[in-house]
Structures are given as C-alpha cells and as structure tokens.
Design a protein around this motif. Structure first.
Motif, short mmCIF file in Angstrom:
data_model
loop_
_atom_site.label_atom_id
_atom_site.label_comp_id
_atom_site.label_asym_id
_atom_site.label_seq_id
_atom_site.Cartn_x
_atom_site.Cartn_y
_atom_site.Cartn_z
N ARG A 1 0.86 -1.18 0.00
CA ARG A 1 0.00 0.00 0.00
C ARG A 1 0.90 1.23 0.00
O ARG A 1 1.62 1.47 0.97
CB ARG A 1 -0.92 -0.02 1.22
CG ARG A 1 -1.90 -1.20 1.24
CD ARG A 1 -2.58 -1.32 2.59
NE ARG A 1 -1.63 -1.71 3.63
CZ ARG A 1 -1.69 -1.28 4.89
NH1 ARG A 1 -2.64 -0.43 5.27
NH2 ARG A 1 -0.81 -1.69 5.78
N VAL A 2 0.85 1.98 -1.07
CA VAL A 2 1.84 3.03 -1.32
C VAL A 2 1.20 4.41 -1.37
O VAL A 2 0.15 4.60 -2.00
CB VAL A 2 2.59 2.76 -2.63
CG1 VAL A 2 3.56 3.90 -2.95
CG2 VAL A 2 3.34 1.43 -2.57
N VAL A 3 1.85 5.35 -0.71
CA VAL A 3 1.56 6.77 -0.86
C VAL A 3 2.85 7.43 -1.34
O VAL A 3 3.90 7.27 -0.71
CB VAL A 3 1.09 7.41 0.45
CG1 VAL A 3 0.89 8.92 0.27
CG2 VAL A 3 -0.20 6.76 0.94
N GLY A 4 2.77 8.14 -2.46
CA GLY A 4 3.93 8.84 -2.99
C GLY A 4 3.77 10.34 -2.85
O GLY A 4 2.68 10.88 -3.04
N VAL A 5 4.87 10.99 -2.51
CA VAL A 5 4.85 12.44 -2.27
C VAL A 5 6.00 13.09 -3.02
O VAL A 5 7.13 12.59 -3.00
CB VAL A 5 5.00 12.74 -0.76
CG1 VAL A 5 5.09 14.24 -0.52
CG2 VAL A 5 3.85 12.14 0.03
N ASP A 6 5.70 14.21 -3.68
CA ASP A 6 6.76 14.99 -4.32
C ASP A 6 6.33 16.45 -4.35
O ASP A 6 5.13 16.75 -4.40
CB ASP A 6 7.01 14.49 -5.76
CG ASP A 6 8.39 14.89 -6.27
OD1 ASP A 6 9.28 14.02 -6.30
OD2 ASP A 6 8.58 16.07 -6.64
N ALA A 7 7.32 17.34 -4.31
CA ALA A 7 7.02 18.78 -4.33
C ALA A 7 6.70 19.30 -5.72
O ALA A 7 6.17 20.40 -5.86
CB ALA A 7 8.20 19.56 -3.74
N ASP A 8 7.02 18.52 -6.76
CA ASP A 8 6.85 18.97 -8.14
C ASP A 8 5.50 18.51 -8.69
O ASP A 8 5.30 17.31 -8.92
CB ASP A 8 7.99 18.42 -9.00
CG ASP A 8 8.00 18.98 -10.41
OD1 ASP A 8 6.92 19.32 -10.93
OD2 ASP A 8 9.09 19.09 -11.00
N PRO A 9 4.56 19.43 -8.92
CA PRO A 9 3.24 19.03 -9.43
C PRO A 9 3.30 18.32 -10.78
O PRO A 9 2.47 17.44 -11.06
CB PRO A 9 2.48 20.35 -9.54
CG PRO A 9 3.18 21.29 -8.62
CD PRO A 9 4.63 20.88 -8.66
N ALA A 10 4.28 18.68 -11.63
CA ALA A 10 4.39 18.03 -12.94
C ALA A 10 4.73 16.55 -12.77
O ALA A 10 4.17 15.69 -13.47
CB ALA A 10 5.44 18.73 -13.79
N LEU A 11 5.64 16.24 -11.86
CA LEU A 11 6.01 14.84 -11.64
C LEU A 11 4.85 14.06 -11.03
O LEU A 11 4.60 12.91 -11.42
CB LEU A 11 7.24 14.76 -10.74
CG LEU A 11 8.51 15.43 -11.25
CD1 LEU A 11 9.68 15.13 -10.32
CD2 LEU A 11 8.84 15.02 -12.67
#
Length: 201
Positions: free
Chosen positions: A70-80
C-alpha cells in the motif's frame, strides 16, 4: 510550500518534462527500473504500507504497489505528480514539501511500515532542510519501521552530515551499501544506500 528546492533552483527550465520523458522512454525500452523496489520488497512484510518520499514520476512506488504493498507517494513537483497519476494509477500520489510533510492533513494519518527516498531526493531538497526532511519522514514511520535512502556521495550532501542529521532525528543506522543491489560499502563509493531504523519507544 517552504523554500524552493534545488530541483527548482539548480535545474534548467523544462527539466521536469525532460525527466518525465526520460523515464517513460526507459520504461518503453524495457529498462530495469525496479531495483529500489526489489530491495524494499525484501525488507518489509507482505502488504506493507510504504511512503515513497520524493516519488518523482512514481516508478518505485508503482512497482511496490504491483508487489502488493500500500503506497503513498509524495513529491514537491506538481508536474512529476501529474505524470505519476497518469502513468501509475493505484497508489495515492500527493504534492507536498518533504520539509513540512504532514500527511494526516491530507487524509493519510496511518503510520508507514517503511519509507524510501530514491533518485537522489536528499540532494534536491532545499539547502539547509535535509535534517527537517529526515525528521518529517521519520515522523510518519511507525516505531521499528525503516527508512531507506539512496543518493550520490558527490551531490553536495556529505555522508558525515547525513549521518549526523539521521542521529539527530533519532534514527539508527543499520546498514549501508554501495548500490541498491547490495554491493558492499566502500569509503570511495560514489553512491550510498543507507538503511535507517526508527527505534521503539
């Protein structure tokens, strides 16, 4: 969002799209993009809850989800994050600054069994926020959970600083390797994969 990340300040315009295109091309060519996920999969129980911190286009988190986690991914870049959502439905992909990470505020209050920072994430956070990033990620991991971090040793974040930051956040260094396929650590290695554990109590 806090201070601009190095991903924004130290790359050229269009870098995010170049990165998206690059990994889509590599996937289409059949490149092995699952090395980090294989390592995490071997270290956690079946169906683990995993935080992909600095997930980029989602390749690591997507592979972990395909393996039943069960994965939650987080990034600061909205494009990614947009690319991750388009290319890898299933995991939850969220835009967030790792230095200020508060997933409970985004509807994810449950702690994680493990977190992974692949792809030189810590080399791309805003200067001076590395310790805060480690602390905020660690705050989302359950006691006895792990944080696995990989980055180039020539990326401007010395391992001595990284180790000091990890200790300051209460994490224990458990293992270090030179690659994601567990080649032995050497002091002259140009890459480090570090396994940190959050203590119980």
């Amino acid at each position: 969002m806090g201070k601009p990340t190095r991903w924004v300040t130290e790359t050229k315009p269009g870098h995010s799209q170049w990165y998206i295109d690059r990994f889509r091309r590599l996937a289409a060519e059949g490149a092995d993009l699952a090395g980090e996920a294989r390592l995490l999969d071997a270290m956690v129980p079946p169906g683990a809850r995993i935080l992909d911190a600095g997930c980029g286009t989602g390749r690591v988190g997507a592979e972990l989800a395909a393996r039943g986690h069960r994965v939650v991914g987080v990034d600061a870049d909205p494009a990614l994050i947009g690319a991750a959502r388009a290319d890898h439905p299933g995991p939850r992909w969220l835009v967030a600054d790792l230095a200020e990470l508060d997933l409970a505020a985004q509807g994810e209050p449950e702690p994680f069994d493990a977190a992974v920072c692949a792809g030189n994430v810590l080399a791309f956070v805003a200067p001076g926020t590395e310790r805060a990033v480690l602390a905020r990620i660690a705050a989302h991991v359950r006691p006895d959970g792990i944080l696995v971090v990989g980055f180039g040793t020539d990326r401007g974040y010395p391992l001595t600083e990284f180790d000091a930051d990890a200790v300051s956040t209460g994490l224990h260094l458990e293992h270090r390797f030179a690659t994601w396929d567990l080649r032995p650590w050497r002091d002259d290695a140009d890459f480090a994969v570090t396994v940190l554990r959050k203590p119980v109590g």
